[in-house]
Write an enzyme that holds these catalytic residues in place. Structure first.
Site, PDB file in Angstrom:
ATOM      1  N   LYS A  15       0.059   5.427  -2.160  1.00  0.00           N
ATOM      2  CA  LYS A  15       1.236   6.154  -1.673  1.00  0.00           C
ATOM      3  C   LYS A  15       2.313   5.167  -1.221  1.00  0.00           C
ATOM      4  CE  LYS A  15       0.504   5.123   2.860  1.00  0.00           C
ATOM      5  NZ  LYS A  15       1.383   4.341   3.724  1.00  0.00           N
ATOM      6  N   ASP A 146      -4.106   8.140   7.303  1.00  0.00           N
ATOM      7  CA  ASP A 146      -3.463   8.400   6.005  1.00  0.00           C
ATOM      8  C   ASP A 146      -4.290   9.311   5.103  1.00  0.00           C
ATOM      9  OD1 ASP A 146      -1.071   7.021   6.199  1.00  0.00           O
ATOM     10  OD2 ASP A 146      -1.946   5.114   5.535  1.00  0.00           O
TER      11      ASP A 146
HETATM   12  O1  C5P Z   1      -5.839   5.756  11.652  1.00  0.00           O
HETATM   13  P1  C5P Z   1      -5.930   4.373  11.111  1.00  0.00           P
HETATM   14  O2  C5P Z   1      -7.298   3.774  11.302  1.00  0.00           O
HETATM   15  O3  C5P Z   1      -5.444   4.234   9.720  1.00  0.00           O
HETATM   16  O4  C5P Z   1      -4.932   3.494  11.995  1.00  0.00           O
HETATM   17  C1  C5P Z   1      -5.031   2.105  12.125  1.00  0.00           C
HETATM   18  C2  C5P Z   1      -4.362   1.694  13.398  1.00  0.00           C
HETATM   19  O5  C5P Z   1      -2.942   1.904  13.316  1.00  0.00           O
HETATM   20  C3  C5P Z   1      -4.799   2.502  14.618  1.00  0.00           C
HETATM   21  O6  C5P Z   1      -5.919   1.922  15.210  1.00  0.00           O
HETATM   22  C4  C5P Z   1      -3.582   2.428  15.512  1.00  0.00           C
HETATM   23  O7  C5P Z   1      -3.568   1.206  16.205  1.00  0.00           O
HETATM   24  C5  C5P Z   1      -2.418   2.400  14.519  1.00  0.00           C
HETATM   25  N1  C5P Z   1      -1.815   3.741  14.305  1.00  0.00           N
HETATM   26  C6  C5P Z   1      -0.977   4.264  15.290  1.00  0.00           C
HETATM   27  N2  C5P Z   1      -0.437   5.506  15.096  1.00  0.00           N
HETATM   28  C7  C5P Z   1      -0.669   6.198  13.976  1.00  0.00           C
HETATM   29  C8  C5P Z   1      -1.506   5.677  12.965  1.00  0.00           C
HETATM   30  C9  C5P Z   1      -2.072   4.435  13.167  1.00  0.00           C
HETATM   31  O8  C5P Z   1      -0.746   3.633  16.321  1.00  0.00           O
HETATM   32  N3  C5P Z   1      -0.107   7.411  13.818  1.00  0.00           N
END
Ligand code: C5P
Length: 301
Positions: A15, A146
């Site tokens: 994406k 995501d």
């Molecule tokens: O959810 P995911 O594991 O992909 O996110 C990785 C990191 O990115 C999270 O641990 C967080 O620190 C940050 N993040 C965030 N806000 C979001 C998505 C991700 O702060 N909406």
């Protein structure tokens, strides 16, 4: 449950984020987002095969992929997706997963999330769990921000921390909702999403009509107008912290792209082009040391 050895192969798309507004930090440490997410025609191939009990993960890749960035298998989102589904639905069977990677790792194109989305969809089919798309998106949200967007497919508006998804062009045909072309470049270094969000500083945000205009231009494939409403609230911080990413964006501009933006939390950048021929021209004039690829957006599921 399909019989042991049954297999499914899924082309799971990367994406890009055409807009990414960071609305603020939430009490749980995540950030509240609003983002137009668009799948593109760069895919990983994920093959899931049922086994009696064991779980395994094997990865092959195109030459531009640095597999050392993928981390240990037990932390891999696909692995975690299998464990989550097994535990939630009390499944005893296992799964063998093979991923052929084309989507840059740590590149802000949702590669790991796309693979996990494919595993959820694949196991739903092979283990005959009969989960709805919404249920699969909820499971995906437990694993990564995501994943719901990529389980949904097509162009979506992503809100919350990533768990609230609105399909943008539901039920529309490819004739009504024209895709467009873009060149994606990646400087070969990963960006840590957690780091990038940690360093995010609130700044100017686009006016509300930006999003409305973006949706209207994306739907009709008016790529020159889309260029004027691209926005990524993480871009400034990433360009400061990772100069090679800023340079890649500069190279796309110099090569003739007319709207260049960071994808997600980086490190990939993309540049809009008029059509396929213009994209090929841009690719010819880009330095070969900068990895790049011409892709098409996939707005409808
Ligand atoms: O959810 P995911 O594991 O992909 O996110 C990785 C990191 O990115 C999270 O641990 C967080 O620190 C940050 N993040 C965030 N806000 C979001 C998505 C991700 O702060 N909406």
């Amino acid at each position: 449950m399909k019989q042991e050895g049954a297999s499914i192969s899924i082309e799971t798309p990367a994406k890009i984020n055409l807009t990414l507004e960071v609305l603020g930090k939430r009490p749980d440490g995540y950030h509240a987002l609003r983002s137009v997410v668009m799948p593109v025609s760069l895919t990983d191939t994920v093959t899931v095969t049922t086994t009696s009990t064991e779980i395994s993960l094997a990865v092959t890749a195109e030459p531009w992929i640095d597999l050392s960035l993928m981390g240990p298998p037990e932390k891999n989102l696909c692995f975690r997706a299998v464990h989550l589904l097994q535990a939630r639905y009390r499944v005893e069977a296992g799964a063998q997963i093979h991923i052929h990677k084309r989507i840059p790792v740590g590149g802000g194109m949702g590669g790991g999330s796309a693979d996990a989305a494919a595993v959820i969809r694949g196991l739903n089919d092979l283990w005959e769990l009969t989960l709805s798309r919404g249920e699969m998106m909820e499971l995906g949200a437990e694993l990564g921000s995501d994943i719901p967007a990529l389980v949904h497919g097509g162009a979506v508006l992503m809100e919350g921390r990533g768990e609230f998804i609105t399909g943008l062009f539901q039920g529309l045909s490819e004739e009504t909702c024209r895709g467009f072309w873009l060149v994606v470049a990646n400087p070969g270094i990963p960006c840590s999403t957690a780091e990038v969000f940690k360093n995010w500083k609130a700044g100017l945000t686009p006016p509300p009509h930006f999003l409305h205009n973006m949706l209207s231009f994306v739907r009709t494939g008016q790529v020159d107008a889309v260029a004027d409403v691209l926005y990524n609230g993480l871009q400034e911080g990433v360009f400061e912290r990772y100069p090679l990413v800023a340079q890649a964006a500069q190279q796309l501009k110099a090569a003739g792209c007319f709207g260049v933006l960071l994808s997600g939390s980086g490190s990939s950048v993309f540049g809009l082009v008029r059509d396929e021929a213009h994209g090929q021209e841009v690719c010819r004039s880009l330095d070969e040391s900068l990895w790049h690829i011409l892709v098409r957006t996939c707005p409808v599921v």
